[in-house]
Design an enzyme around this catalytic site. Structure first.
Site, PDB file in Angstrom:
ATOM      1  CB  CYS A 185     -29.532 -83.358  37.724  1.00  0.00           C
ATOM      2  SG  CYS A 185     -30.304 -83.538  36.124  1.00  0.00           S
TER       3      CYS A 185
ATOM      4  NE  ARG B 161     -38.188 -85.920  31.878  1.00  0.00           N
ATOM      5  CZ  ARG B 161     -37.096 -86.128  31.145  1.00  0.00           C
ATOM      6  NH1 ARG B 161     -37.203 -86.184  29.832  1.00  0.00           N
ATOM      7  NH2 ARG B 161     -35.925 -86.284  31.712  1.00  0.00           N
TER       8      ARG B 161
ATOM      9  CD  GLN C 142     -33.970 -89.857  32.505  1.00  0.00           C
ATOM     10  OE1 GLN C 142     -33.812 -89.313  33.588  1.00  0.00           O
ATOM     11  NE2 GLN C 142     -33.754 -89.228  31.359  1.00  0.00           N
TER      12      GLN C 142
ATOM     13  CG  ASP D 223     -29.924 -89.627  34.670  1.00  0.00           C
ATOM     14  OD1 ASP D 223     -29.008 -89.357  33.877  1.00  0.00           O
ATOM     15  OD2 ASP D 223     -30.690 -88.786  35.164  1.00  0.00           O
TER      16      ASP D 223
ATOM     17  CG  HIS E 181     -25.977 -86.544  36.900  1.00  0.00           C
ATOM     18  ND1 HIS E 181     -27.036 -87.286  37.368  1.00  0.00           N
ATOM     19  CD2 HIS E 181     -26.481 -85.678  35.976  1.00  0.00           C
ATOM     20  CE1 HIS E 181     -28.142 -86.858  36.769  1.00  0.00           C
ATOM     21  NE2 HIS E 181     -27.836 -85.889  35.923  1.00  0.00           N
TER      22      HIS E 181
ATOM     23  CE  LYS F  90     -28.889 -82.429  22.053  1.00  0.00           C
ATOM     24  NZ  LYS F  90     -30.266 -82.822  22.184  1.00  0.00           N
TER      25      LYS F  90
ATOM     26  CG  HIS G  65     -26.861 -83.963  32.687  1.00  0.00           C
ATOM     27  ND1 HIS G  65     -27.768 -83.771  33.699  1.00  0.00           N
ATOM     28  CD2 HIS G  65     -26.302 -82.761  32.454  1.00  0.00           C
ATOM     29  CE1 HIS G  65     -27.751 -82.492  34.050  1.00  0.00           C
ATOM     30  NE2 HIS G  65     -26.872 -81.859  33.317  1.00  0.00           N
TER      31      HIS G  65
HETATM   32 ZN   LIG Z   1     -29.085 -84.924  34.675  1.00  0.00          ZN
END
Ligand SMILES: [Zn+2]
Ligand SMILES: [Zn+2]
Length: 638
Positions: A337, A366, A384, A386, A388, A467, A513
């Site tokens: 992010c 992680r 990911q 990913d 935004h 979510k 996200h």
């Molecule tokens: Zn994020």
């Protein structure tokens, strides 16, 4: 004799003599119900079916067909297993706990001298069968803590003594069957004869009370079903899952490996695995560009101060890796992010610029406990897909719909069915009522729009926003979490993100996200198991292999190989001086979709004879025709 009023779930009332058992009531309702009855709910509390009813109450008969009935059944099978183990191993083994779990149960045993192996499962199962055939009544007893402690101490069951010590109640309950007694809240089946079909499945280490500083126990996993047919079907699925295990296939197909030297949970992609991954990543980039996303890239390390601004340092530090460079502390990103926030902030944004959709195939690290690492599905480093989305509040609805449509398209391509869940505002949360209402309504409306059923997890959202979770169903009907769509009210605040509205004033954008496949590593793990390694042509790391029949066609086969490779077909060759049947078998093991056989006839005609891995033969065709065939097949996914 006094009587009691029993209220049944259909609302009807019946009266019985006091002391009537729940089973008697079941019998009075019907013999069929009584046969299936395994427990009862008395005023909501789950109890043994033989519990005498001493006062007026609401009563519900629990049968094997309900999940809780099956749980009672399986937990009783756990006692049966412990009983068998104690009969066979006596004081060599101490009992601890044995709960029912999804698809079965386990029991944790302690032993200094005996190590359980799958080879002795049969012996334990035979003993269980013997104890079940004896149809021993399973009897509940209540006693004071002190007497229970004395009882288990005398039996040498130190773990049970420890459990009782920690119980708050003055009286504890035990269940006895034959010469076996276990501390237990219950409820249990009336007798061991109820247990019809069971199977021990595996053995693994587990710490006492899940604490790595405590004793190492031996956990025997097992399952039981109401009848043999169901057990057989389940074991078949289990066997199929074992055959499809992505860790096993990953090795056999030479896709990836792990190395203790490199570190646990860190994937090493071999050429074919890396190619498979590249194909998926290229697919993702195309799909995102088509839908108006911008591809961005952020750094692997960002200064720790920035992680403090975002709140990750405060809330997520334990899962992060840190490093110092020139006396400056950096955190390795666990999420993508932050760089995306910085891109947003790099210039003044107007409402006309929105929505902005920043997409990154972002590799994150992680810290996961070593005990939970599992092949590709639980790792410490992963990538990911990913993105935004930053938009105005009134764009949120359309953006969420767009993401759900994206999910639908992608799941359709891979042939996955999926389930949807929404998690709403928890008790502790930030953001205004209006924020939450708007975001939750947007998610809800988009979900309804899909026409698919969805579940609502009331109060289960993150503190920073509601979510949607998407769970796909694989070929073995297992559920896997993949896509998530998460609204966030904190990051735009913390990073003071603004846009200039129509009114010339500064406003806060809304942030979403979202991932579609989730972790690419995990998704590949799922794909391997879903397809059992038989990847569809468009993602197969190797799409075809050229096989010559004899050395005579070696030069021609080489030419074919070069032509296909130059055209972008993912091809390999096997020109070894081996029997064709042998080479086909090997290609079959590698699960390569097409084997292109070239013998003298094909060479003379300038063709290849394609053979699908299913054994199906295609008509001979020229290499150029085969190239078009592959391109046409893959084009549907472009
Ligand atoms: Zn994020
Ligand atoms: Zn029990």
């Amino acid at each position: 004799m006094s009587r009691v009023q029993i209220k049944l779930p259909d609302g009807s009332q019946r009266d019985f003599p006091a002391g009537t058992t729940a089973l008697d009531v079941a019998r009075a309702i019907g013999e069929r119900l009584a046969r299936k009855a395994v427990a009862a709910r008395v005023d909501g509390e789950l109890v043994d079916i033989q519990t005498p009813l001493s006062k007026d109450c609401g009563l519900e008969i629990v049968t094997l067909e309900s999940p809780e009935g099956l749980e009672v059944y399986r937990h009783s099978t756990a006692h049966l297993m412990a009983h068998a183990v104690k009969s066979l191993f006596g004081h060599e083994v101490q009992v601890t706990i044995g709960p029912a779990i999804e698809n079965g149960f386990y029991y944790d045993f302690f032993s200094e001298t005996h190590k359980f192996t799958p080879e002795e499962f049969q012996r334990i199962e035979d003993k269980m069968a013997e104890l079940a055939a004896a149809d021993l009544p399973i009897l509940r007893e209540e006693m004071t803590r002190d007497s229970a402690m004395r009882l288990f101490r005398d039996m040498g069951e130190a773990y049970k003594v420890e459990l009782i010590q920690d119980l708050p109640n003055e009286t504890v309950s035990l269940y006895r069957q034959g010469d076996f007694v276990d501390l237990c809240r219950g409820p249990h089946l009336p007798s061991t004869g109820f247990i019809k079909a069971f199977k021990l499945t595996s053995v693994a280490g587990a710490y006492w009370r899940g604490d790595e500083h405590k004793a190492m126990l031996q956990r025997i996993y097992a399952t039981s079903f109401p009848d043999r047919k169901e057990l057989k079907a389940y074991l078949h699925r289990l066997e199929e899952a074992r055959k499809r295990d992505h860790r096993k296939l990953g090795r056999e197909l030479d896709l990836f490996s792990f190395s203790e030297d490199a570190g646990a949970g860190l994937v090493i992609w071999h050429p074919k695995g890396a190619l498979l991954r590249t194909v998926l990543e290229d697919f993702e980039r195309r799909e995102h560009l088509k839908r108006g996303y911008d591809i961005v890239m952020g750094p692997q390390l960002l200064r720790t101060d920035l992680w403090k601004t975002s709140g990750h340092y405060e809330n997520y530090r334990e899962n992060m890796y840190f490093t110092d460079v020139e006396e400056q502390s950096y955190g390795i990103k666990p999420m993508n992010c932050l760089a995306h926030m910085l891109i947003y902030k790099s210039q003044i944004r107007s409402y006309r610029d929105l929505p902005l959709r920043f997409f990154e195939l972002g590799t994150v690290h992680r810290h996961e406990k070593s005990g939970v690492l599992h092949g590709l599905t639980r790792v410490r480093g992963f990538t990911q897909d990913d993105a935004h989305i930053l938009c105005t509040p009134d764009q949120l609805d359309g953006e969420i719909k767009g993401v759900l449509q994206f999910v639908r398209d992608v799941m359709g391509i891979f042939g996955f069915e999926y389930e949807l869940e929404i998690s709403t505002r928890p008790e502790k949360s930030i953001g205004s009522d209006q924020d939450w209402e708007r975001a939750t309504n947007a998610l809800m409306a988009s979900l309804k729009d899909t026409g698919l059923p969805f579940e609502i997890n009331e109060g289960d959202g993150a503190f920073y926003g509601p979510k949607i979770d998407v769970k796909l169903k694989d070929a073995l009907d297992r559920r896997w979490q993949c896509a998530t769509i998460q609204c966030d009210f904190t990051l735009p605040e913390r990073f003071d993100l603004t846009f200039v509205g129509r009114d010339g004033e500064k406003h806060r954008p809304v942030m979403v996200h979202r991932v579609i496949l989730g972790s690419i590593e995990r998704f590949i793990g799922i794909l391997i198991e879903h397809y059992a390694g038989n990847f569809p042509l468009w993602i197969s790391p190797v799409q075809a292999v050229v096989l010559n029949v004899t050395d005579n066609q070696a030069t021609y086969a080489e030419q074919v190989f070069n032509e296909l490779r130059a055209a972008g077909v993912r091809v390999q060759k096997d020109l070894r001086n081996e029997k064709l049947g042998f080479k086909i078998r090997e290609a079959q093991m590698e699960k390569i979709p097409y084997m292109l056989v070239v013998g003298d006839k094909e060479m003379e005609q300038g063709k290849v004879a394609p053979r699908h891995r299913s054994g199906k033969m295609l008509d001979p065709m020229t290499p150029a025709e085969f190239i078009t065939f592959v391109q046409d097949e893959c084009k549907q996914y472009h």
